[in-house]
Write an enzyme that holds these catalytic residues in place. Structure first.
Site, PDB file in Angstrom:
ATOM      1  N   HIS A  35      62.862  -8.923  40.095  1.00  0.00           N
ATOM      2  CA  HIS A  35      62.163  -9.707  39.061  1.00  0.00           C
ATOM      3  C   HIS A  35      60.894 -10.333  39.639  1.00  0.00           C
ATOM      4  O   HIS A  35      59.855 -10.375  38.980  1.00  0.00           O
ATOM      5  CB  HIS A  35      63.056 -10.858  38.571  1.00  0.00           C
ATOM      6  CG  HIS A  35      64.287 -10.422  37.853  1.00  0.00           C
ATOM      7  ND1 HIS A  35      65.554 -10.636  38.348  1.00  0.00           N
ATOM      8  CD2 HIS A  35      64.452  -9.801  36.659  1.00  0.00           C
ATOM      9  CE1 HIS A  35      66.445 -10.174  37.494  1.00  0.00           C
ATOM     10  NE2 HIS A  35      65.817  -9.649  36.470  1.00  0.00           N
ATOM     11  N   SER A  88      69.741  -5.726  41.803  1.00  0.00           N
ATOM     12  CA  SER A  88      70.247  -5.884  40.441  1.00  0.00           C
ATOM     13  C   SER A  88      71.040  -7.183  40.388  1.00  0.00           C
ATOM     14  O   SER A  88      71.704  -7.551  41.370  1.00  0.00           O
ATOM     15  CB  SER A  88      71.178  -4.712  40.098  1.00  0.00           C
ATOM     16  OG  SER A  88      71.989  -5.051  38.990  1.00  0.00           O
ATOM     17  N   TYR A 105      69.130 -14.862  36.462  1.00  0.00           N
ATOM     18  CA  TYR A 105      69.754 -14.591  37.746  1.00  0.00           C
ATOM     19  C   TYR A 105      68.782 -13.760  38.588  1.00  0.00           C
ATOM     20  O   TYR A 105      69.063 -12.656  39.028  1.00  0.00           O
ATOM     21  CB  TYR A 105      71.117 -13.906  37.587  1.00  0.00           C
ATOM     22  CG  TYR A 105      72.053 -14.374  38.674  1.00  0.00           C
ATOM     23  CD1 TYR A 105      72.589 -15.660  38.638  1.00  0.00           C
ATOM     24  CD2 TYR A 105      72.335 -13.581  39.767  1.00  0.00           C
ATOM     25  CE1 TYR A 105      73.385 -16.128  39.671  1.00  0.00           C
ATOM     26  CE2 TYR A 105      73.142 -14.040  40.805  1.00  0.00           C
ATOM     27  CZ  TYR A 105      73.660 -15.319  40.745  1.00  0.00           C
ATOM     28  OH  TYR A 105      74.449 -15.778  41.772  1.00  0.00           O
ATOM     29  N   GLN A 158      65.361   2.363  29.875  1.00  0.00           N
ATOM     30  CA  GLN A 158      64.864   1.185  29.141  1.00  0.00           C
ATOM     31  C   GLN A 158      63.335   1.222  29.044  1.00  0.00           C
ATOM     32  O   GLN A 158      62.765   0.948  27.987  1.00  0.00           O
ATOM     33  CB  GLN A 158      65.323  -0.087  29.861  1.00  0.00           C
ATOM     34  CG  GLN A 158      64.643  -1.352  29.361  1.00  0.00           C
ATOM     35  CD  GLN A 158      65.304  -2.605  29.893  1.00  0.00           C
ATOM     36  OE1 GLN A 158      66.336  -3.006  29.414  1.00  0.00           O
ATOM     37  NE2 GLN A 158      64.698  -3.253  30.883  1.00  0.00           N
ATOM     38  N   GLN A 210      61.197  -0.105  37.183  1.00  0.00           N
ATOM     39  CA  GLN A 210      61.527   1.319  37.097  1.00  0.00           C
ATOM     40  C   GLN A 210      63.017   1.576  37.304  1.00  0.00           C
ATOM     41  O   GLN A 210      63.527   2.625  36.941  1.00  0.00           O
ATOM     42  CB  GLN A 210      60.675   2.100  38.120  1.00  0.00           C
ATOM     43  CG  GLN A 210      60.942   3.582  38.204  1.00  0.00           C
ATOM     44  CD  GLN A 210      60.726   4.291  36.872  1.00  0.00           C
ATOM     45  OE1 GLN A 210      59.939   3.857  36.029  1.00  0.00           O
ATOM     46  NE2 GLN A 210      61.436   5.393  36.659  1.00  0.00           N
TER      47      GLN A 210
HETATM   48  O1  PAF Z   1      66.070  -5.583  31.704  1.00  0.00           O
HETATM   49  C1  PAF Z   1      66.532  -6.630  31.216  1.00  0.00           C
HETATM   50  O2  PAF Z   1      66.827  -7.593  31.921  1.00  0.00           O
HETATM   51  C2  PAF Z   1      66.755  -6.726  29.716  1.00  0.00           C
HETATM   52  O3  PAF Z   1      67.222  -5.512  29.201  1.00  0.00           O
HETATM   53  C3  PAF Z   1      65.527  -7.212  28.931  1.00  0.00           C
HETATM   54  C4  PAF Z   1      64.374  -6.237  29.039  1.00  0.00           C
HETATM   55  C5  PAF Z   1      65.101  -8.568  29.466  1.00  0.00           C
HETATM   56  C6  PAF Z   1      65.870  -7.364  27.451  1.00  0.00           C
HETATM   57  O4  PAF Z   1      66.892  -8.275  27.256  1.00  0.00           O
END
Ligand code: PAF
Length: 282
Positions: A37, A186, A32, A154, A149
């Protein structure tokens, strides 16, 4: 752009390229795709000879009461978005491919990093993330891997895994991409109804307030958190889950912020939980 679905196929493909000394970049995603991204992909294409994007909605990182089934998916749209970017391979494994029957190993980072912020609200979440990322790194063997970030905790967890397990992958952290009104991009923003979407701007507004008081010399963690919570509470649709400040990058508790700090927050709008953060540079 090649679309590969099995671990054998992607291993064969990346190993061949690596034998020809091609540097490999991996952008792990849950699909998505949004401009956040695409910023990771752009950086990877700039820095690497071969770029792999993975799309896998990892069940292991969702809690029993979380939105796994409802998590937004649109593979057709995602692959179209990636077509023009210079990505070489889209890796879309199935659940059976990633977690075949008998799979029984997980990667868990200790509580100093995972027992707070999102880790305490979402038990098991970071074990799910660390496990799938470790598997993807072993499958693709990337020289570099790209993370946003926006998911500050994570990033710290993955950096810890790479260091503690002596992995060779360099973690490249890309700044949060925001909408024009400041809302961090997001995949979950899609869940917001128009009123909640408008209200969600309070996240970045409250971080801007924290930045301002920090610049004015405020160093008391509790005071900064109270100001941020009060600001969020001016928005009736916003229900803060946590607003916390920790020393960065070790996430140690601090009362007076003498060095760099991470201000992180999670806020609910109806059923949607959004996170954002700010690094206060010491
Ligand atoms: O940030 C994300 O989308 C997820 O946590 C990841 C790093 C792809 C792991 O599934």
């Amino acid at each position: 752009m090649l679309i590969l679905k099995t671990i054998t196929e992607i291993k064969n493909f990346t190993r061949k390229a690596q034998a020809q000394n091609k540097s490999t970049g991996l952008v792990p995603t849950m699909g998505y795709l949004h401009p956040g991204h695409l910023a990771l992909v752009k950086k990877a294409v700039e820095q690497c000879d071969l770029v792999v994007v993975s799309i896998y909605v990892n069940p292991l990182q969702f809690g029993p009461r979380e939105d796994l089934a409802a998590y937004p998916r649109d593979l057709e749209r995602d692959s179209q978005l990636l077509q023009a970017t210079g990505v070489d391979v889209l890796f879309i494994p199935s659940d059976k491919e990633v977690y075949p029957s008998g799979h029984n190993t997980t990667v868990t980072v200790g509580a100093a990093l995972t027992g707070k912020l999102c880790g305490s609200q979402r038990p098991g979440h970071f074990t799910g993330v660390a496990t799938v990322v470790t598997k993807l790194f072993n499958i693709v063997r990337p020289e570099r891997a790209y993370f946003g970030q926006k998911d500050a905790q994570q990033v710290l967890v993955i950096q810890r895994v790479v260091q503690d397990l002596n992995m060779d992958t360099e973690i490249i952290v890309v700044p949060t991409v925001r909408e024009s009104d400041g809302l961090a991009r997001s995949s979950r923003n899609i869940y917001l109804n128009p009123a909640e979407r408008q209200a969600a701007v309070i996240l970045s507004k409250s971080l801007q307030l924290a930045q301002k008081v920090w610049q004015q010399g405020q160093r008391d963690a509790a005071t900064i958190c109270s100001l941020v919570i009060a600001k969020i509470n001016t928005e009736p649709l916003a229900k803060p889950e946590y607003v916390q400040v920790y020393a960065y990058p070790d996430l140690q508790a601090v009362e007076q912020l003498n060095g760099t700090a991470l201000l992180a927050l999670a806020v609910r709008f109806g059923k949607t939980r959004l996170i954002d953060n700010l690094i206060l540079e010491g």
